[in-house]
Design a protein around this motif. Structure first.
Motif, mmCIF file in Angstrom:
data_model
loop_
_atom_site.group_PDB
_atom_site.id
_atom_site.type_symbol
_atom_site.label_atom_id
_atom_site.label_comp_id
_atom_site.label_asym_id
_atom_site.label_seq_id
_atom_site.Cartn_x
_atom_site.Cartn_y
_atom_site.Cartn_z
ATOM 1 N N ALA A 224 0.727 -1.160 0.104
ATOM 2 C CA ALA A 224 0.092 0.049 0.219
ATOM 3 C C ALA A 224 0.871 1.176 0.152
ATOM 4 N N ALA A 225 1.887 1.265 0.629
ATOM 5 C CA ALA A 225 2.926 2.541 1.056
ATOM 6 C C ALA A 225 3.674 2.513 -0.455
ATOM 7 N N ALA A 226 3.807 1.683 -1.247
ATOM 8 C CA ALA A 226 4.401 1.667 -2.573
ATOM 9 C C ALA A 226 3.606 2.245 -3.402
ATOM 10 N N VAL A 227 2.287 2.538 -3.231
ATOM 11 C CA VAL A 227 1.807 3.375 -4.287
ATOM 12 C C VAL A 227 0.900 4.525 -3.425
ATOM 13 N N GLY A 228 1.251 4.823 -2.527
ATOM 14 C CA GLY A 228 0.784 5.937 -1.681
ATOM 15 C C GLY A 228 -0.831 5.814 -1.344
ATOM 16 N N ALA A 229 -1.141 4.637 -1.019
ATOM 17 C CA ALA A 229 -2.567 4.118 -0.949
ATOM 18 C C ALA A 229 -3.191 3.972 0.316
ATOM 19 N N GLN A 230 -2.220 5.049 1.453
ATOM 20 C CA GLN A 230 -2.715 4.754 2.644
ATOM 21 C C GLN A 230 -4.293 5.581 2.773
ATOM 22 N N GLY A 231 -5.008 4.768 3.540
ATOM 23 C CA GLY A 231 -6.491 5.030 3.575
ATOM 24 C C GLY A 231 -7.306 4.200 2.766
ATOM 25 N N PHE A 238 -3.887 -3.088 -4.012
ATOM 26 C CA PHE A 238 -3.349 -3.921 -4.940
ATOM 27 C C PHE A 238 -3.794 -3.368 -6.358
ATOM 28 N N VAL A 239 -4.988 -3.021 -6.668
ATOM 29 C CA VAL A 239 -5.398 -2.741 -7.905
ATOM 30 C C VAL A 239 -4.551 -1.275 -8.483
ATOM 31 N N ARG A 240 -4.673 -0.609 -7.430
ATOM 32 C CA ARG A 240 -3.745 0.616 -8.003
ATOM 33 C C ARG A 240 -2.399 0.365 -8.327
ATOM 34 N N PHE A 241 -1.822 -0.532 -7.399
ATOM 35 C CA PHE A 241 -0.093 -1.065 -7.816
ATOM 36 C C PHE A 241 -0.283 -1.723 -9.279
ATOM 37 N N ARG A 245 1.830 -0.299 -12.414
ATOM 38 C CA ARG A 245 2.851 -1.117 -13.359
ATOM 39 C C ARG A 245 2.321 -1.538 -14.572
ATOM 40 N N GLY A 246 1.326 -0.893 -15.125
ATOM 41 C CA GLY A 246 0.917 -1.224 -16.549
ATOM 42 C C GLY A 246 0.200 -2.423 -16.714
ATOM 43 N N HIS A 247 -0.429 -3.038 -15.676
ATOM 44 C CA HIS A 247 -1.346 -3.956 -15.570
ATOM 45 C C HIS A 247 -2.739 -3.933 -15.266
#
Length: 247
Positions: A224-231, A238-241, A245-247
């Protein structure tokens, strides 16, 4: 179901790796199903492998289980000590629970099969169902029998492919109670799942695979932290990540 006692787990940070793989590559014709995936799994660790359909998750587990050979790369682990639990319950319906276990113990040539059958029944809380035909079991009980078969060789590593997909919430809770008890006793557990909340809730570490590539390895919180998805909830993160990454 009476829940098995859960022992303090080995510390996944300091525990010794019991299975590792280096730069695994698997091709099917012109398609590359795995492209240089490496990992190490430690005693008592729960590792979730998540990703889109066709990402290479089942291919990875089949290589680790010895069901297929990599085209490139190496696997290091305890020979004969890797348990495999496929997605579908691979049991014989007209045999009883005990007879299924006895048959698979014979096929796998396990040491002291009578003891191992008894221990597998106990580990999966199936003693009271031992004389029941497998065809009469509920979906949750069939999957527990499937798990018991995977435990016959007393594995130090247990690999499970989508183990709870067909189970209702109560059955999933019972199943994860058993897996938590196994991890508490030191068994390393690697599982694939499309129920990504099971990665957040149970995994010490998450591997994200897409198009055969390992995109992420770390804790659920780190994803979550890798994509700034806190909250956001874990599935949204996971979907945002994947999108990032283009998927």
């Amino acid at each position: 179901m009476e829940r098995p006692a859960v022992s303090p787990r080995p510390d996944p940070v300091t525990a010794t790796p019991v299975l590792s793989a280096r730069t695994l590559v698997k091709r099917y014709g012109s398609r590359t199903a795995l492209a240089g995936v490496s990992l190490a799994v430690k005693a008592g660790e729960l590792v979730a492998v998540i990703g889109p359909n066709g990402a290479g998750k089942t291919t990875l587990l089949s290589l680790l289980a010895g069901l297929a050979a990599p085209d490139e790369g190496e696997i290091f682990g305890p020979a004969g000590k890797v348990g495999w639990v496929p997605q579908g319950a691979a049991v014989y319906g007209r045999l009883t629970v005990r007879e299924n276990l006895e048959l698979f113990a014979q096929l796998e040539a396990v040491d002291d099969p009578e003891r191992r059958v008894a221990e597998a029944l106990a580990a999966c809380a199936l003693e009271e169902r031992a004389a029941q035909r497998a065809e009469a079991l509920s979906g949750g009980l069939k999957q527990r029998l499937n798990l018991a078969i995977g435990l016959l060789a007393d594995p130090s590593v247990l690999l499970l492919d989508e183990p709870t997909t067909a189970l209702d919430p109560r059955q999933r809770d019972n199943f994860w109670s058993i897996l938590s008890g196994l991890a508490g006793a030191g068994t390393a557990i690697v599982y694939t799942t499309h129920l990504v909340h099971e990665a957040e809730q149970y995994a010490d570490r998450v591997l994200v695979i897409a198009d055969g590539e390992l995109l992420f390895e770390g804790s659920p919180g780190a994803l979550a932290a890798a994509v700034g998805a806190q909250g956001l909830d874990f599935e949204q993160a996971f979907v945002r990540f994947l999108h990032a990454r283009g998927h």
